[in-house]
Each structure stands twice: as C-alpha cells, then as structure tokens.
Design a protein around this motif. Structure first.
Motif, PDB file in Angstrom:
ATOM      1  N   CYS A  41       1.958   5.771   5.882  1.00 35.07           N
ATOM      2  CA  CYS A  41       1.129   5.759   4.691  1.00 35.07           C
ATOM      3  C   CYS A  41      -0.063   6.660   4.937  1.00 35.07           C
ATOM      4  O   CYS A  41      -1.005   6.266   5.608  1.00 35.07           O
ATOM      5  N   VAL A  42       0.000   7.855   4.450  1.00 38.87           N
ATOM      6  CA  VAL A  42      -1.096   8.788   4.637  1.00 38.87           C
ATOM      7  C   VAL A  42      -1.776   8.984   3.286  1.00 38.87           C
ATOM      8  O   VAL A  42      -1.274   9.691   2.429  1.00 38.87           O
ATOM      9  N   PRO A  43      -2.916   8.299   3.101  1.00 40.04           N
ATOM     10  CA  PRO A  43      -3.601   8.431   1.818  1.00 40.04           C
ATOM     11  C   PRO A  43      -4.189   9.829   1.673  1.00 40.04           C
ATOM     12  O   PRO A  43      -4.505  10.483   2.664  1.00 40.04           O
ATOM     13  N   PRO A  44      -4.324  10.286   0.442  1.00 41.32           N
ATOM     14  CA  PRO A  44      -4.918  11.604   0.246  1.00 41.32           C
ATOM     15  C   PRO A  44      -6.371  11.605   0.718  1.00 41.32           C
ATOM     16  O   PRO A  44      -7.012  10.547   0.771  1.00 41.32           O
ATOM     17  N   PRO A  45      -6.905  12.763   1.071  1.00 45.90           N
ATOM     18  CA  PRO A  45      -8.291  12.826   1.550  1.00 45.90           C
ATOM     19  C   PRO A  45      -9.286  12.259   0.538  1.00 45.90           C
ATOM     20  O   PRO A  45     -10.339  11.769   0.920  1.00 45.90           O
ATOM     21  N   SER A  46      -8.934  12.291  -0.746  1.00 48.33           N
ATOM     22  CA  SER A  46      -9.846  11.785  -1.771  1.00 48.33           C
ATOM     23  C   SER A  46      -9.856  10.254  -1.843  1.00 48.33           C
ATOM     24  O   SER A  46     -10.710   9.674  -2.492  1.00 48.33           O
ATOM     25  N   ALA A  47      -8.897   9.604  -1.185  1.00 51.79           N
ATOM     26  CA  ALA A  47      -8.822   8.140  -1.222  1.00 51.79           C
ATOM     27  C   ALA A  47     -10.008   7.544  -0.473  1.00 51.79           C
ATOM     28  O   ALA A  47     -10.435   8.051   0.558  1.00 51.79           O
ATOM     29  N   GLY A  48     -10.522   6.475  -1.007  1.00 50.94           N
ATOM     30  CA  GLY A  48     -11.657   5.809  -0.389  1.00 50.94           C
ATOM     31  C   GLY A  48     -11.255   5.067   0.870  1.00 50.94           C
ATOM     32  O   GLY A  48     -10.071   4.845   1.135  1.00 50.94           O
ATOM     33  N   PRO A  49     -12.236   4.632   1.652  1.00 53.21           N
ATOM     34  CA  PRO A  49     -11.932   3.915   2.895  1.00 53.21           C
ATOM     35  C   PRO A  49     -11.221   2.585   2.645  1.00 53.21           C
ATOM     36  O   PRO A  49     -10.466   2.124   3.490  1.00 53.21           O
ATOM     37  N   GLU A  50     -11.451   1.976   1.480  1.00 48.70           N
ATOM     38  CA  GLU A  50     -10.784   0.718   1.172  1.00 48.70           C
ATOM     39  C   GLU A  50      -9.280   0.915   1.038  1.00 48.70           C
ATOM     40  O   GLU A  50      -8.493   0.093   1.492  1.00 48.70           O
ATOM     41  N   VAL A  51      -8.877   2.011   0.415  1.00 50.67           N
ATOM     42  CA  VAL A  51      -7.448   2.324   0.289  1.00 50.67           C
ATOM     43  C   VAL A  51      -6.869   2.600   1.672  1.00 50.67           C
ATOM     44  O   VAL A  51      -5.762   2.178   1.994  1.00 50.67           O
ATOM     45  N   GLN A  52      -7.637   3.279   2.511  1.00 52.96           N
ATOM     46  CA  GLN A  52      -7.177   3.561   3.869  1.00 52.96           C
ATOM     47  C   GLN A  52      -6.985   2.271   4.665  1.00 52.96           C
ATOM     48  O   GLN A  52      -6.042   2.157   5.453  1.00 52.96           O
ATOM     49  N   VAL A  53      -7.853   1.286   4.449  1.00 55.75           N
ATOM     50  CA  VAL A  53      -7.722  -0.008   5.124  1.00 55.75           C
ATOM     51  C   VAL A  53      -6.400  -0.664   4.730  1.00 55.75           C
ATOM     52  O   VAL A  53      -5.669  -1.173   5.573  1.00 55.75           O
ATOM     53  N   LEU A  54      -6.075  -0.639   3.443  1.00 53.90           N
ATOM     54  CA  LEU A  54      -4.838  -1.264   2.972  1.00 53.90           C
ATOM     55  C   LEU A  54      -3.616  -0.497   3.455  1.00 53.90           C
ATOM     56  O   LEU A  54      -2.591  -1.096   3.776  1.00 53.90           O
ATOM     57  N   CYS A  55      -3.717   0.814   3.517  1.00 51.17           N
ATOM     58  CA  CYS A  55      -2.603   1.607   4.045  1.00 51.17           C
ATOM     59  C   CYS A  55      -2.373   1.304   5.522  1.00 51.17           C
ATOM     60  O   CYS A  55      -1.233   1.226   5.978  1.00 51.17           O
ATOM     61  N   ALA A  56      -3.456   1.134   6.262  1.00 57.36           N
ATOM     62  CA  ALA A  56      -3.326   0.812   7.689  1.00 57.36           C
ATOM     63  C   ALA A  56      -2.641  -0.533   7.895  1.00 57.36           C
ATOM     64  O   ALA A  56      -2.049  -0.781   8.937  1.00 57.36           O
ATOM     65  N   ALA A  57      -2.703  -1.404   6.883  1.00 57.44           N
ATOM     66  CA  ALA A  57      -2.057  -2.717   6.983  1.00 57.44           C
ATOM     67  C   ALA A  57      -0.576  -2.658   6.631  1.00 57.44           C
ATOM     68  O   ALA A  57       0.109  -3.670   6.698  1.00 57.44           O
ATOM     69  N   GLY A  58      -0.083  -1.496   6.225  1.00 59.53           N
ATOM     70  CA  GLY A  58       1.337  -1.361   5.958  1.00 59.53           C
ATOM     71  C   GLY A  58       1.701  -1.156   4.503  1.00 59.53           C
ATOM     72  O   GLY A  58       2.878  -1.072   4.179  1.00 59.53           O
ATOM     73  N   LEU A  59       0.710  -1.062   3.631  1.00 55.38           N
ATOM     74  CA  LEU A  59       1.005  -0.836   2.225  1.00 55.38           C
ATOM     75  C   LEU A  59       1.178   0.662   1.960  1.00 55.38           C
ATOM     76  O   LEU A  59       0.611   1.490   2.665  1.00 55.38           O
ATOM     77  N   GLU A  60       1.940   0.979   0.933  1.00 58.67           N
ATOM     78  CA  GLU A  60       2.083   2.366   0.517  1.00 58.67           C
ATOM     79  C   GLU A  60       0.834   2.760  -0.268  1.00 58.67           C
ATOM     80  O   GLU A  60       0.107   1.897  -0.770  1.00 58.67           O
ATOM     81  N   VAL A  61       0.612   4.055  -0.398  1.00 60.53           N
ATOM     82  CA  VAL A  61      -0.588   4.543  -1.072  1.00 60.53           C
ATOM     83  C   VAL A  61      -0.678   3.986  -2.495  1.00 60.53           C
ATOM     84  O   VAL A  61      -1.734   3.511  -2.924  1.00 60.53           O
ATOM     85  N   GLN A  62       0.432   4.008  -3.236  1.00 58.64           N
ATOM     86  CA  GLN A  62       0.420   3.525  -4.619  1.00 58.64           C
ATOM     87  C   GLN A  62       0.068   2.042  -4.672  1.00 58.64           C
ATOM     88  O   GLN A  62      -0.658   1.595  -5.556  1.00 58.64           O
ATOM     89  N   GLN A  63       0.591   1.265  -3.743  1.00 59.45           N
ATOM     90  CA  GLN A  63       0.300  -0.173  -3.703  1.00 59.45           C
ATOM     91  C   GLN A  63      -1.176  -0.407  -3.379  1.00 59.45           C
ATOM     92  O   GLN A  63      -1.824  -1.258  -3.993  1.00 59.45           O
ATOM     93  N   ALA A  64      -1.695   0.335  -2.417  1.00 61.87           N
ATOM     94  CA  ALA A  64      -3.103   0.192  -2.046  1.00 61.87           C
ATOM     95  C   ALA A  64      -4.002   0.575  -3.221  1.00 61.87           C
ATOM     96  O   ALA A  64      -4.994  -0.109  -3.500  1.00 61.87           O
ATOM     97  N   GLU A  65      -3.658   1.648  -3.912  1.00 57.94           N
ATOM     98  CA  GLU A  65      -4.458   2.060  -5.066  1.00 57.94           C
ATOM     99  C   GLU A  65      -4.363   1.039  -6.199  1.00 57.94           C
ATOM    100  O   GLU A  65      -5.351   0.797  -6.900  1.00 57.94           O
TER     101      GLU A  65
END
Length: 175
Positions: A41-65
């Motif tokens: 799950c590699v969030p785009p550079p424009s994604a906030g740190p909160e989305v990155q936290v959720l991606c690090a937990a195993g969610l896909e970018v769309q799910q985190a957003e």
C-alpha cells in the motif's frame, strides 16, 4: 564444467573471513506484517499522514481514504497517536480476526469516533477489559468479529458495560 567455474568465481568474490561469508550466505530477513503491508500500500505523496498510518496497518489506499473521509468533525489526535490506536486495535480487540485489516476497516467505518479516542487509548483499554469479561463465553475469533461490527461498544465506559451487561452479553445473531 561451466557450473563449477561459476562457483569458483563466486567464491573468489566472497569475503575471506568466516563471519562475512556467513553473512553473505544468510537468507534475507523476513519482513514483518506491517512492513509487508506498507510495501503493498503505497499512498500517493499528497496523502496525509493519517492515510499513511492506515496503509501501514494493511489497508489499501482507497480503503484508508474512505475511512479518512468519514472521520468525525473536530481535531483528531496526532498521527503518532492514531498509529498507536490502530496498533492497539490490531493487537487486542481485533487480534483474533480472520482478516485483521478488514476487521479494522469495518470497525473504523462503523464507528469513526474511535479516531477521536486515539489520544485516550487507556480508556479504550479499560472498556476492552470490561467487554472481554462481559463477552467471555465468545471465542476470540467471534469476539473480534462482534467488536469489528459493533465498534461503538469500545466507546462505552467500564461502568456502562457493566450496566448493560445483559444486553451486551447476548449479541444478535447468536454465538
């Protein structure tokens, strides 16, 4: 003959001492679940740190957003506290879920106010202890499924859990 020549050449380029040789021949380390998930799950550079936290937990970018878009109004605790909340949810209430990332997504979508409690994880821990006692007859897997679909239960105080023990102790749908 060519295979042995390649082996000889490989040995010539390897370090001479035993410690370096052992390190060169050691298989690469296994990646942790979090590292594997963040690599997928590699969030785009424009994604906030909160989305990155959720991606690090195993969610896909769309799910985190999707979770981030449903966040409650108001100022949320810092991303480090959000990461601590997500880590605790995955280690404790949702640990026995068949698919922990999916259970996390369900929990945060069903109760976005959990994100506001990231600064007070100790209150969630106390509620979790009371809920675990109230639902002690459920298996770990069933308890994780119940809490992922009824995440609002984690927002109750231990006293409220005790008052509603008879209601909470018999979730709809059976055991």
């Amino acid at each position: 003959m060519s295979a042995s020549l390649l082996l000889l050449l490989a040995l010539l380029y390897l370090p001479a001492d035993a410690a370096s040789l052992a390190g060169a021949l050691r298989p690469p380390p296994r990646l942790s679940r979090t590292v594997r998930a963040s690599a997928l799950c590699v969030p785009p550079p424009s994604a906030g740190p909160e989305v990155q936290v959720l991606c690090a937990a195993g969610l896909e970018v769309q799910q985190a957003e999707e979770i981030w878009q449903r966040r409650p109004p108001g100022r949320l605790p810092a991303p480090a506290r959000q990461a601590a909340l997500v880590d605790w949810l995955l280690r404790e209430p949702l640990a026995d879920a068949a698919r922990p990332a999916a259970a996390l997504r369900t929990a945060l979508l069903s109760e976005p106010r959990l994100l506001l409690r990231a600064g007070r994880v100790e209150q969630l821990v106390a509620s979790w202890a009371a809920l675990r006692a109230a639902l002690s007859e459920l298996s770990g897997k069933r308890l994780a499924a119940t809490l992922s679909h009824n995440a609002q239960l984690l927002l109750l105080t231990p006293e409220e859990v005790e008052e509603r023990r008879s209601e909470i102790g018999s979730p709809p749908g059976g055991r």
